[in-house]
Design a protein around this motif. Structure first.
Motif, mmCIF file in Angstrom:
data_model
loop_
_atom_site.group_PDB
_atom_site.id
_atom_site.type_symbol
_atom_site.label_atom_id
_atom_site.label_comp_id
_atom_site.label_asym_id
_atom_site.label_seq_id
_atom_site.Cartn_x
_atom_site.Cartn_y
_atom_site.Cartn_z
ATOM 1 N N ILE A 218 -1.625 10.596 -1.223
ATOM 2 C CA ILE A 218 -1.095 9.570 -0.320
ATOM 3 C C ILE A 218 -0.059 10.230 0.586
ATOM 4 N N ASN A 219 -0.274 10.147 1.892
ATOM 5 C CA ASN A 219 0.646 10.775 2.844
ATOM 6 C C ASN A 219 1.359 9.755 3.723
ATOM 7 N N SER A 220 1.108 8.468 3.502
ATOM 8 C CA SER A 220 1.678 7.419 4.338
ATOM 9 C C SER A 220 2.993 6.903 3.765
ATOM 10 N N ASP A 221 3.715 6.141 4.582
ATOM 11 C CA ASP A 221 4.989 5.567 4.155
ATOM 12 C C ASP A 221 4.822 4.250 3.403
ATOM 13 N N VAL A 222 3.647 3.616 3.560
ATOM 14 C CA VAL A 222 3.424 2.298 2.964
ATOM 15 C C VAL A 222 2.033 2.238 2.359
ATOM 16 N N MET A 223 1.939 1.696 1.137
ATOM 17 C CA MET A 223 0.656 1.370 0.522
ATOM 18 C C MET A 223 0.625 -0.138 0.262
ATOM 19 N N ILE A 224 -0.454 -0.794 0.635
ATOM 20 C CA ILE A 224 -0.649 -2.203 0.323
ATOM 21 C C ILE A 224 -1.629 -2.284 -0.840
ATOM 22 N N MET A 225 -1.213 -2.957 -1.921
ATOM 23 C CA MET A 225 -2.006 -2.992 -3.143
ATOM 24 C C MET A 225 -2.464 -4.412 -3.470
ATOM 25 N N LYS A 226 -3.576 -4.492 -4.213
ATOM 26 C CA LYS A 226 -4.121 -5.774 -4.648
ATOM 27 C C LYS A 226 -3.368 -6.306 -5.865
ATOM 28 N N LYS A 227 -3.629 -7.577 -6.185
ATOM 29 C CA LYS A 227 -3.037 -8.215 -7.355
ATOM 30 C C LYS A 227 -3.439 -7.469 -8.618
ATOM 31 N N GLY A 228 -2.495 -7.289 -9.506
ATOM 32 C CA GLY A 228 -2.753 -6.591 -10.756
ATOM 33 C C GLY A 228 -2.095 -5.227 -10.820
ATOM 34 N N PHE A 229 -1.668 -4.709 -9.664
ATOM 35 C CA PHE A 229 -1.011 -3.400 -9.652
ATOM 36 C C PHE A 229 0.398 -3.533 -10.203
ATOM 37 N N MET A 230 0.762 -2.611 -11.103
ATOM 38 C CA MET A 230 2.083 -2.605 -11.721
ATOM 39 C C MET A 230 2.808 -1.320 -11.362
ATOM 40 N N PRO A 231 4.150 -1.324 -11.324
ATOM 41 C CA PRO A 231 4.894 -0.106 -10.987
ATOM 42 C C PRO A 231 4.559 1.081 -11.867
ATOM 43 N N MET A 233 1.817 2.055 -12.789
ATOM 44 C CA MET A 233 0.534 2.649 -12.404
ATOM 45 C C MET A 233 0.666 3.614 -11.230
ATOM 46 N N LEU A 234 1.878 3.789 -10.735
ATOM 47 C CA LEU A 234 2.082 4.542 -9.507
ATOM 48 C C LEU A 234 1.558 5.975 -9.604
ATOM 49 N N HIS A 235 1.619 6.556 -10.779
ATOM 50 C CA HIS A 235 1.175 7.944 -10.944
ATOM 51 C C HIS A 235 -0.147 8.047 -11.693
ATOM 52 N N LEU A 236 -0.916 6.948 -11.670
ATOM 53 C CA LEU A 236 -2.261 6.950 -12.238
ATOM 54 C C LEU A 236 -3.258 6.953 -11.082
ATOM 55 N N PRO A 237 -3.844 8.090 -10.761
ATOM 56 C CA PRO A 237 -4.713 8.204 -9.576
ATOM 57 C C PRO A 237 -5.827 7.162 -9.522
ATOM 58 N N ASP A 238 -6.474 6.889 -10.658
ATOM 59 C CA ASP A 238 -7.570 5.918 -10.670
ATOM 60 C C ASP A 238 -7.072 4.521 -10.319
ATOM 61 N N ALA A 239 -5.898 4.148 -10.876
ATOM 62 C CA ALA A 239 -5.342 2.822 -10.597
ATOM 63 C C ALA A 239 -4.963 2.687 -9.122
ATOM 64 N N VAL A 240 -4.343 3.728 -8.571
ATOM 65 C CA VAL A 240 -3.965 3.699 -7.154
ATOM 66 C C VAL A 240 -5.206 3.516 -6.284
ATOM 67 N N GLU A 241 -6.264 4.259 -6.604
ATOM 68 C CA GLU A 241 -7.497 4.161 -5.821
ATOM 69 C C GLU A 241 -8.138 2.779 -5.950
ATOM 70 N N LEU A 244 -5.783 -0.009 -4.136
ATOM 71 C CA LEU A 244 -5.338 0.221 -2.763
ATOM 72 C C LEU A 244 -6.123 -0.632 -1.767
ATOM 73 N N VAL A 245 -5.396 -1.401 -0.952
ATOM 74 C CA VAL A 245 -6.004 -2.182 0.129
ATOM 75 C C VAL A 245 -5.977 -1.392 1.426
ATOM 76 N N ASP A 246 -4.802 -0.802 1.719
ATOM 77 C CA ASP A 246 -4.641 -0.041 2.959
ATOM 78 C C ASP A 246 -3.384 0.801 2.833
ATOM 79 N N GLN A 247 -3.269 1.792 3.678
ATOM 80 C CA GLN A 247 -2.049 2.594 3.755
ATOM 81 C C GLN A 247 -1.770 2.928 5.207
ATOM 82 N N GLY A 248 -0.501 3.178 5.511
ATOM 83 C CA GLY A 248 -0.139 3.485 6.891
ATOM 84 C C GLY A 248 1.357 3.563 7.057
#
Length: 787
Positions: A218-231, A233-241, A244-248
């Motif tokens: 992830i190289n963006s300043d903002v990630m938009i995540m779906k419902k169910g994401f927990m803090p 999970m931030l370093h769990l690559p599968d969960a982030v993927e 993830l709704v969008d980044q920018g």
């Protein structure tokens, strides 16, 4: 000075160091006050006579109060302090500047923060080094007999779990829209990162984390995540993927994270914002939506869900209309869902040190004395309600053995206006202190959790040793034993299966019972007699009652619902646990539990290196959106499962509940029903709109009748019934799925046992495996003893 403090921190606990620093500052402030009074030429008696702030000829101070203030100024409320300063001719701005200067001289450089961070990293590094050392001793890949135990996955999972403990505490900001939540966070960060405006702006939960915590890829300043994401999970690559709704860039917050009334993204639930602010090296900050009356979407759900993410809580309310109509409902819910750590874990934190109440919009036209009186009046008006709706719930659930006092509550209120240097520095200082305390406490819990994981791994190795010792027996003897055990299992399994199915089937009756109970409680609460009695016990005047009763009753009904479902859920969970323990005992296993160097149980849970009934059942819950009572079940037993539940699907269930990545075991009630209970917020708003004019004799009874009619008009009973139905339907579905997984893994285990019994093991190679495992187990034991 800093060198002395650092040296002292080696011998003292972190909270003792914090207390030491605060006491030093307080003693300096006390000396300043005494010196200032001496310079004014006034005696304490003369200061008493000059302490009339409001022209009523009634002094605010007594001589005893002055003596206390000149010894322990931080223990005296702000109104008395203001009167004293006014009498001796010291401005409040000068006073707060003196406090700031003394504080900076004692704590400059965030000394404690650095010590805590370094200790956390050291504890995790030492644990990971121990794992690597044990793994190298065993050399898993060199011993074919050990492959069946999948120790590679065990080591990897324990390592990942320990790394996951290195999460930062979350401090969340809550309040109605335009209360200044985003403005306060922007002030803390020193940049205008979050969108602000006078209309409701935030439409998602915003989690601000340090830029160094940005996930790989992830190289963006903002990630938009779906419902169910927990803090966690931030370093769990599968969960982030997956989430993830969008980044920018920051413009993405305006596009997907604000109320624009036209183009709100339906999947946007939580925005992760990366920032380089120094405070984010130690904590995360949370910003929540504030249109909780539901006019602009699901702000109420998001705000309540946010309370279950945050360990520290900052509630903001405008000074004009402080804790006014419609605000208490959210405050009750926020405080109820943010209990202090249990008594044995508090490590010196005060019962209310984890939250702060901010009087926002304290502009220059408002005198400090006015602001203080507003806070005093609000405390008098609301404290009893908070004690019943929020703090009382802490006591019932065992988070504290006592309720806060009103002066403790009042001491957590701070004025804020971004342009006022004194107010700004005081609030930011209080938040930094809260952050430091939370991080210190988390360090203590982290060390405990690391120890649990290493102990669990050690018991796992001892269990494998026992099984390998068993495999030294003659093949025919093992075949005969397995056949006998399997026959006993078949004899007992049928009756136990029936008990499982009977318990699962009881969900329907429990649903009916809870609906009937809630109907009875609902009818009682909304009755005129009950409401009249409650109004008389809570409110001294009509104005306060009219303003607050909607918030109180809405939360009352919501709390009754949650308490009933929790009680019912705990009841079925305890019965389920007994059945799973019985199942573990009858499943064919090896009789090595009493051998020297092995253990029969880990934290009360039966140990078997090849099969664990708890992990099998919990793994079956994977993929379900809401778990009903099974969310409570998992959180209750998870702390006793050691390394056994950290592998496979069971680990994923714990991650989804926010358990494995956190040093707390408080499972979100959101996970039980698939969303927070927001009935109280909606009802509070409805009552508030209807109750506005009272006529007739008894105003209490008149108000009660109007509230009762307002509740009837809101027609919320179908919503209450729907929550109960969803809870028990989810429970039944979860239990069915978990039980099917238990049966499936039991059958697989039985077949594996039979295959192993027919295998001719090499005694020499078995001994080599055992010797390596014993070295590894002893290494862990030495590490734990040294710690």
């Amino acid at each position: 000075m800093q060198r002395d403090i650092l040296s002292a921190s080696v011998a003292l606990s972190h909270f003792e160091v914090i207390a030491m620093l605060e006491n030093k500052v307080e003693m300096k402030v006390a000396a300043f006050l005494r010196e200032s009074r001496d310079r004014s030429g006034l005696s304490q008696h003369e200061v008493v006579s000059r302490s009339d702030l409001f022209g009523t000829n009634k002094p605010i101070l007594s001589q005893a109060a002055i003596s206390r203030l000149e010894k322990r100024p931080f223990s005296v409320d702000t109104l008395k302090t203001a009167a004293y300063l006014n009498a001796i001719g010291v401005s409040q701005q000068e006073y707060h500047s003196i406090i700031d200067s003394f504080s900076i001289s004692e704590i400059k450089g965030n000394t404690m923060d650095n010590v805590i961070t370094e200790k956390k990293q050291a504890a995790i590094s030492m644990a990971l080094e121990a794992l690597e050392q044990v793994k190298s001793l065993i050399v898993v890949s060199s011993y074919p007999y050990l492959k069946a135990f999948d120790l590679e996955s065990v080591f990897s999972s324990v390592a990942a779990s320990i790394k996951g403990l290195d999460r930062k505490p979350v401090i969340g900001c809550f309040g109605k829209f335009d209360s200044g939540k985003s403005t306060l966070i922007n002030t803390i960060l020193g940049t205008d990162t979050l969108p602000t405006r006078f209309q409701p702006a935030t439409s998602v939960i915003n989690l601000l984390v340090h830029i160094e915590d940005r996930p790989k890829g992830i190289n963006s300043d903002v990630m938009i995540m779906k419902k169910g994401f927990m803090p966690n999970m931030l370093h769990l690559p599968d969960a982030v993927e997956n989430f993830l709704v969008d980044q920018g860039g920051k413009d993405l917050l305006t596009q997907l994270g604000t109320h624009n009334y036209q183009d709100e993204h339906t999947e946007a639930y939580i925005a992760i914002v990366f920032h380089d602010a120094e405070i984010l090296r130690h904590i995360c900050l949370l910003d929540t939506p504030g249109d909780t009356e539901g006019a602009l979407g699901n702000d109420d759900e998001l705000a309540v869900a946010g309370t279950e993410i945050a360990e520290g809580l900052v509630f903001l309310s405008q000074a004009n209309g402080f804790f006014g109509q419609g605000q208490l409902a959210l405050a009750f819910e926020a405080f109820k869902n943010s209990p202090p750590l249990r008594e044995h874990d508090k490590k010196g934190m005060g019962i209310l040190d984890h939250f702060l109440i901010v009087q926002s919009h304290c502009h220059s036209e408002m005198l400090p004395e006015q602001i203080s009186v507003i806070a005093d009046v609000a405390t008098t008006r609301t404290f009893k309600q908070f004690s019943e709706q929020s703090f009382g719930q802490w006591e019932k659930k065992g988070f504290t053995s006592r309720l806060p006092e009103s002066d403790e509550f009042r001491s957590r209120i701070r004025p804020f206006w971004r342009e006022n240097d004194v107010y700004r520095s005081a609030v930011i200082g209080a938040i930094k202190k809260m952050a430091e305390q939370l991080e210190t406490n988390q360090l203590s819990l982290l060390e405990q959790e690391i120890e649990k994981r290493l102990e669990g791994l050690m018991e796992r190795l001892n269990s494998v040793i026992g099984q390998l010792e068993y495999n030294k027996k003659a093949t025919q003897e093992r075949i005969q034993e397995v056949e006998e055990k399997d026959a006993r299992f078949r004899d007992q399994a049928d009756s136990l299966e029936k008990e499982f199915k009977k318990l699962i089937a009881s969900c329907a009756q429990r649903l009916k019972s809870d609906v009937e109970h809630m109907r009875m409680r609902f009818d009682h609460i909304k009755s005129t007699d009950c409401l009249t009695s409650k109004i008389k016990s809570l409110y001294e005047n009509k104005k306060d009652a009219q303003e607050d009763i909607g918030d109180y009753v809405g939360q009352w009904i919501s709390s009754e619902l949650q308490a009933r479902l929790t009680e019912s859920g705990e009841s079925i969970s305890s019965k389920l646990e007994l059945l799973i323990e019985q199942w573990q005992k009858i499943v064919p296993g090896h009789d090595f539990s009493k051998q020297e160097g092995s253990s029969e149980k880990v934290g009360g849970v039966d140990v078997d290196a090849s099969f664990n009934a708890h992990a099998a059942f919990i793994g079956g819950l994977s993929g379900l959106g809401s778990l009903g009572a099974m969310a409570l079940y998992v959180s209750t037993i998870s702390s006793n499962l050691g390394a056994y539940i950290l592998v496979g699907k069971a680990a994923g269930v714990l991650t989804s509940l926010g358990i494995t990545g956190s040093v707390t075991t408080l499972t979100s009630f959101v996970a039980a029903i698939g969303g927070p209970i927001t009935i109280g917020l909606a009802l509070a708003a409805g009552i508030g709109y209807i109750v506005y004019r009272l006529v007739g004799g008894s105003w209490e009874e008149s108000l009660a009748k109007k509230v009762s009619k307002a509740i009837e008009k809101q027609d919320i009973w179908p919503e209450i019934e729907a929550v109960v139905n969803k809870y028990w339907n989810s429970t039944e579905k979860s239990m069915n799925k978990g039980f099917k997984a238990l049966l499936k893994q039991t059958d697989e285990h039985r077949e594996k046992m039979k295959a192993e019994a027919r295998f001719d093991f090499d005694p020499v190679e078995l001994s080599e495996c055992i010797q390596a495992l014993e070295k590894g187990s002893q290494t862990l034991a030495n590490k734990l003893h040294a710690a």
